[in-house]
Design a protein around this motif. Structure first.
Motif, short mmCIF file in Angstrom:
data_model
loop_
_atom_site.label_atom_id
_atom_site.label_comp_id
_atom_site.label_asym_id
_atom_site.label_seq_id
_atom_site.Cartn_x
_atom_site.Cartn_y
_atom_site.Cartn_z
N LYS A 174 41.44 38.04 37.89
CA LYS A 174 42.23 38.25 39.10
C LYS A 174 43.65 37.72 38.91
O LYS A 174 44.62 38.35 39.33
CB LYS A 174 41.55 37.59 40.30
N ASP A 188 42.82 44.01 41.91
CA ASP A 188 42.90 42.70 42.54
C ASP A 188 41.95 42.62 43.74
O ASP A 188 41.25 41.62 43.92
CB ASP A 188 44.34 42.41 42.96
N ALA A 211 38.47 42.35 42.44
CA ALA A 211 38.20 40.99 41.96
C ALA A 211 37.90 40.05 43.12
O ALA A 211 37.03 39.17 43.01
CB ALA A 211 39.36 40.47 41.12
N LYS A 212 38.60 40.22 44.25
CA LYS A 212 38.30 39.40 45.44
C LYS A 212 36.86 39.61 45.88
O LYS A 212 36.15 38.65 46.16
CB LYS A 212 39.23 39.79 46.60
#
Length: 162
Positions: free
Chosen positions: A113, A139, A142-143
């Motif tokens: 991330k 991103d 990835a969260k």
């Protein structure tokens, strides 16, 4: 987009390649975690997502540097070999080992991330707009991945330590 210096481009490519070294291990660990029935299928998608992201990062590094990524397949083959040796030991089975594996996987996802965040932050200076948009998508992925891993880690930890 301004034209970055060759040094800055190679610096970014080196940074991306360092992340790719960890990606092979991350994919192998994700495969082991996804294969653990305890996760109830919540990580089944993770190995494929990580592999797709590694492919993207490899292409991104090559486009930035102009050099091929010929060293990556042998690195991935090495981690696959390590997986074959370690798999019979079932490193993600057992309550305590599961806690450690989930913690390690979450750490790898958060490192990845950070790579996406760096690409977004430098934006137009070194990264083309289409790549920045893909980085934003990764991103967000990835969260989600980190959140799922954190939930599983908390559950696994409570089974071990309470």
């Amino acid at each position: 987009m301004t034209t970055p210096s060759p040094y800055r481009r190679q610096l970014l490519a080196t940074y991306l390649r360092m992340h790719l070294v960890g990606a092979g291990a991350g994919i192998r660990l994700a495969e082991l975690l996804a294969g653990d029935p305890w996760t109830d299928g919540r990580l089944d998608h993770l190995p494929d997502e990580l592999a797709d992201e590694a492919t993207f990062a490899r292409g991104w590094a090559a486009s930035v540097s102009g050099l091929s990524e010929s060293w990556v397949p042998p690195t991935f083959a090495l981690t696959a070999g390590v997986r074959r040796v370690v798999a019979p030991l079932r490193p993600t089975r057992g309550r305590f080992r599961r806690v450690l594996a989930l913690e390690a996987m979450r750490s790898l996802v958060l490192a990845k991330k950070a790579m996406w965040e760096l690409g977004i932050a430098i934006g137009d200076d070194v990264v083309d707009p289409g790549t920045v948009e893909q980085l934003r998508i990764y991103d967000e992925d990835a969260k989600r991945q980190a959140r799922t891993l954190q939930e599983l880690h908390q559950r696994a930890s409570s089974e071990v330590f309470t």
